[in-house]
Design a protein around this motif. Structure first.
Motif, PDB file in Angstrom:
ATOM      1  N   ILE A   1      -7.834   1.242   2.509  1.00  0.00           N
ATOM      2  CA  ILE A   1      -6.956   1.184   1.329  1.00  0.00           C
ATOM      3  C   ILE A   1      -6.777   2.568   0.729  1.00  0.00           C
ATOM      4  N   LEU A   2      -7.860   3.324   0.579  1.00  0.00           N
ATOM      5  CA  LEU A   2      -7.774   4.652  -0.033  1.00  0.00           C
ATOM      6  C   LEU A   2      -6.920   5.607   0.789  1.00  0.00           C
ATOM      7  N   THR A   3      -6.936   5.483   2.099  1.00  0.00           N
ATOM      8  CA  THR A   3      -6.189   6.414   2.951  1.00  0.00           C
ATOM      9  C   THR A   3      -4.742   5.996   3.172  1.00  0.00           C
ATOM     10  N   ASN A   4      -4.363   4.814   2.664  1.00  0.00           N
ATOM     11  CA  ASN A   4      -2.984   4.349   2.869  1.00  0.00           C
ATOM     12  C   ASN A   4      -2.225   4.055   1.578  1.00  0.00           C
ATOM     13  N   ALA A   5      -2.928   3.870   0.460  1.00  0.00           N
ATOM     14  CA  ALA A   5      -2.268   3.544  -0.810  1.00  0.00           C
ATOM     15  C   ALA A   5      -1.715   4.820  -1.442  1.00  0.00           C
ATOM     16  N   LYS A   6      -0.451   5.080  -1.230  1.00  0.00           N
ATOM     17  CA  LYS A   6       0.147   6.358  -1.613  1.00  0.00           C
ATOM     18  C   LYS A   6       0.392   6.498  -3.113  1.00  0.00           C
ATOM     19  N   HIS A   7       0.432   5.374  -3.835  1.00  0.00           N
ATOM     20  CA  HIS A   7       0.720   5.430  -5.277  1.00  0.00           C
ATOM     21  C   HIS A   7      -0.463   4.950  -6.113  1.00  0.00           C
ATOM     22  N   LEU A   8      -1.636   4.947  -5.523  1.00  0.00           N
ATOM     23  CA  LEU A   8      -2.826   4.490  -6.224  1.00  0.00           C
ATOM     24  C   LEU A   8      -3.175   5.448  -7.368  1.00  0.00           C
ATOM     25  N   LYS A   9      -3.333   4.877  -8.576  1.00  0.00           N
ATOM     26  CA  LYS A   9      -3.660   5.684  -9.749  1.00  0.00           C
ATOM     27  C   LYS A   9      -5.145   5.604 -10.101  1.00  0.00           C
TER      28      LYS A   9
ATOM     29  N   SER B   1      -3.133  11.826  -7.007  1.00  0.00           N
ATOM     30  CA  SER B   1      -3.366  11.632  -8.446  1.00  0.00           C
ATOM     31  C   SER B   1      -4.351  10.496  -8.731  1.00  0.00           C
ATOM     32  N   CYS B   2      -4.941   9.924  -7.683  1.00  0.00           N
ATOM     33  CA  CYS B   2      -5.841   8.784  -7.864  1.00  0.00           C
ATOM     34  C   CYS B   2      -7.136   9.224  -8.546  1.00  0.00           C
ATOM     35  N   GLN B   3      -7.516   8.514  -9.621  1.00  0.00           N
ATOM     36  CA  GLN B   3      -8.786   8.737 -10.295  1.00  0.00           C
ATOM     37  C   GLN B   3      -9.832   7.809  -9.683  1.00  0.00           C
ATOM     38  N   PHE B   4     -10.980   8.376  -9.357  1.00  0.00           N
ATOM     39  CA  PHE B   4     -12.014   7.647  -8.633  1.00  0.00           C
ATOM     40  C   PHE B   4     -13.210   7.402  -9.554  1.00  0.00           C
TER      41      PHE B   4
ATOM     42  N   LEU C   1       0.832  -1.205   0.000  1.00  0.00           N
ATOM     43  CA  LEU C   1       0.000   0.000   0.000  1.00  0.00           C
ATOM     44  C   LEU C   1       0.868   1.257   0.000  1.00  0.00           C
ATOM     45  N   LEU C   2       1.960   1.195   0.689  1.00  0.00           N
ATOM     46  CA  LEU C   2       2.825   2.372   0.797  1.00  0.00           C
ATOM     47  C   LEU C   2       3.645   2.628  -0.464  1.00  0.00           C
ATOM     48  N   PHE C   3       3.979   1.545  -1.201  1.00  0.00           N
ATOM     49  CA  PHE C   3       4.963   1.711  -2.278  1.00  0.00           C
ATOM     50  C   PHE C   3       4.539   1.221  -3.662  1.00  0.00           C
ATOM     51  N   CYS C   4       3.564   0.291  -3.761  1.00  0.00           N
ATOM     52  CA  CYS C   4       3.370  -0.376  -5.059  1.00  0.00           C
ATOM     53  C   CYS C   4       1.957  -0.314  -5.630  1.00  0.00           C
ATOM     54  N   LEU C   5       0.934  -0.443  -4.798  1.00  0.00           N
ATOM     55  CA  LEU C   5      -0.418  -0.611  -5.324  1.00  0.00           C
ATOM     56  C   LEU C   5      -0.840   0.571  -6.188  1.00  0.00           C
ATOM     57  N   GLN C   6      -1.256   0.250  -7.443  1.00  0.00           N
ATOM     58  CA  GLN C   6      -1.624   1.292  -8.401  1.00  0.00           C
ATOM     59  C   GLN C   6      -3.091   1.251  -8.802  1.00  0.00           C
ATOM     60  N   ARG C   7      -3.724   0.093  -8.644  1.00  0.00           N
ATOM     61  CA  ARG C   7      -5.116  -0.024  -9.119  1.00  0.00           C
ATOM     62  C   ARG C   7      -5.938  -0.851  -8.132  1.00  0.00           C
ATOM     63  N   LEU C   8      -7.111  -0.328  -7.770  1.00  0.00           N
ATOM     64  CA  LEU C   8      -8.073  -1.038  -6.949  1.00  0.00           C
ATOM     65  C   LEU C   8      -9.374  -1.165  -7.721  1.00  0.00           C
ATOM     66  N   GLU C   9      -9.866  -2.392  -7.845  1.00  0.00           N
ATOM     67  CA  GLU C   9     -11.137  -2.629  -8.528  1.00  0.00           C
ATOM     68  C   GLU C   9     -12.021  -3.474  -7.616  1.00  0.00           C
ATOM     69  N   TRP C  10     -13.233  -2.983  -7.349  1.00  0.00           N
ATOM     70  CA  TRP C  10     -14.128  -3.683  -6.425  1.00  0.00           C
ATOM     71  C   TRP C  10     -15.485  -3.874  -7.096  1.00  0.00           C
TER      72      TRP C  10
END
Length: 437
Positions: free
Chosen positions: A393-401, A431-434, A367-376
């Motif tokens: 997840i949203l408040t901890n995933a620093k590189h989520l696109k 930069s996360c698109q929601f 979550l801190l370094f790698c996760l780029q995509r979340l799909e639910w």
């Protein structure tokens, strides 16, 4: 106007229309044979009445596709007549779906003919409940066979004599009857170049099903039976790149390491120590799909998925969120996380027993370094644990696109409330698109 001129003009026009309508007959034989090989053999033979061009073309088609289910008025004697009447050319593909009126003696004759004429692909499906059709011995001498599909009432008894399917690359076994475990072992050991194996089983005579194929790259097992603690699988396939198992209960597993594995699916297995399944693939798998509860993964916290970049997890199982946290903690390279509910009409079994979601002490490194995509998929923010996990997840995933949510909820007001809760939560990645679908 001259009536003769009018008649000649009409005849010329008709000829032009006929020529346009029958342009397909001008195609070369090779292309016409390719087209004919795409339709059932019964229809292929019927083309002989179209014109002189088509009278004998069907005799050269390198495929026999006969289905008792498609045309029940057509007797199995049709296959006999077809094989006797065709030219002595290659018969590379044979698909037989035969009914109860087909005596067991006919199928071996047909297959023997195909083996002698360069058979490369065989599908045998006895559409009958009146006993088994034994796989004829002639097939074990077929050196040209590349694809073999056996279904339902086919009885497989591999002989003691040397057998070698040296060209076989794809093997599909759907509810076939093996004589014993030795027949299974002999069959697989006779396939030195086998690359893809699909097995579907129910109750049979084989207690320990051994798959030892060094060349195998893809293995799918769907077992519908109860192993009763005595039955099991032994798998040794070091070249495997894709591995999928589904539907097993109370089976023993012995799996050698899979250093080449890239994708694995473990779906709906029960009363099985899944550590024996997960550990051999942990160091190599890159894409993993799981439909399990923590009850089937008691020792998952000790398994490090060092190469995992894609994880798909079912949210239908008991306390699935606890398993998710363990997997996130042990997958330091994870880039894509997909959550989905398998059975939307059923409630989560065990939800009320412990609906509490506890945050891990340490934030998972992915979550801190790698996760780029979340799909639910089928997200339901009305359930506390789903809402809490989404926000975590949203408040901890620093590189989520990208974060993409979809729901099957038909109430627009409830959908809007779920959207508002997620939208107003601060996100670690600016930069996360929601997306909420």
């Amino acid at each position: 106007m001259n009536p003769n001129f009018s008649r000649r003009h009409s005849n010329k026009k008709r000829r032009r229309v006929d020529e346009k309508a029958d342009k397909i007959s001008d195609l070369p034989d090779a292309l016409l044979l390719l087209i004919l090989s795409l339709i059932p053999t019964v229809d292929v033979v019927r083309t002989c009445v179209l014109s002189k061009r088509w009278t004998s073309l069907w005799e050269h088609v390198p495929k026999l596709d006969y289905s008792y289910k498609t045309d029940k008025k057509m007797s199995h004697q049709f296959v006999h007549r077809f094989l006797i009447s065709r030219k002595p050319c290659l018969l590379e593909s044979m698909r037989l779906i035969v009914g109860s009126d087909c005596e067991g003696i006919n199928v071996p004759i047909w297959i023997k003919y195909a083996v002698e004429h360069g058979l490369r692909e065989l599908e045998l499906d006895p559409y009958s409940e009146k006993g088994n059709i034994r796989l004829p011995t002639s097939i074990y001498a077929c050196k040209t066979l590349e694809v073999l599909t056996l279904k339902y009432c086919v009885h497989v008894d591999v002989p003691n004599t040397p057998v070698c399917f040296k060209s076989l690359k794809i093997l599909n076994l759907q509810l076939v009857h093996f004589k014993n475990a030795e027949s299974v072992r002999r069959l697989f050991s006779s396939c030195p170049n086998l690359e893809k194996l699909d097995v579907k089983r129910y109750v049979d005579n084989v207690v320990n099903f051994t798959i030892e194929v060094p060349s195998l790259k893809s293995l799918t097992i769907h077992d519908c039976s109860d192993g009763d603690g005595r039955r099991g699988y032994v798998i040794n396939a070091p070249s495997l790149k894709y591995f999928s198992i589904k539907g097993m209960k109370d089976y023993e597993f012995s799996i050698e390491n899979m250093p080449e594995l890239r994708e694995a699916k473990i779906i709906d297995v029960f009363d099985i120590n899944t550590e024996k399944i997960l550990r051999p693939l942990a160091s190599s798998v890159k894409r993993l799909s799981l439909s399990l509860s923590p009850l089937e993964t008691r020792y998952a916290d000790s398994i490090v998925l060092s190469q995992l970049v894609y994880l798909k997890l079912s949210t239908s199982k008991i306390e699935w969120w606890n398993l998710l946290m363990v997997l996130l903690l042990n997958s330091s390279k994870l880039q894509v996380l997909k959550l989905t509910r398998d059975e939307p009409k059923k409630s989560h079994t065990g939800r009320m027993s412990n609906p509490q979601f506890y945050k891990p002490v340490n934030v998972p490194p992915c979550l801190l370094f790698c996760l780029q995509r979340l799909e639910w998929e089928r997200y339901n923010g009305l359930h506390d644990e789903e809402r809490q996990i989404a926000m975590y997840i949203l408040t901890n995933a620093k590189h989520l696109k990208e974060a993409r949510f979809s729901t099957k909820n038909s109430d627009m007001k409830e959908k809007f409330e779920m959207l508002k809760v997620l939208a107003r939560e601060p996100r670690a990645s600016p930069s996360c698109q929601f997306f909420f679908e």
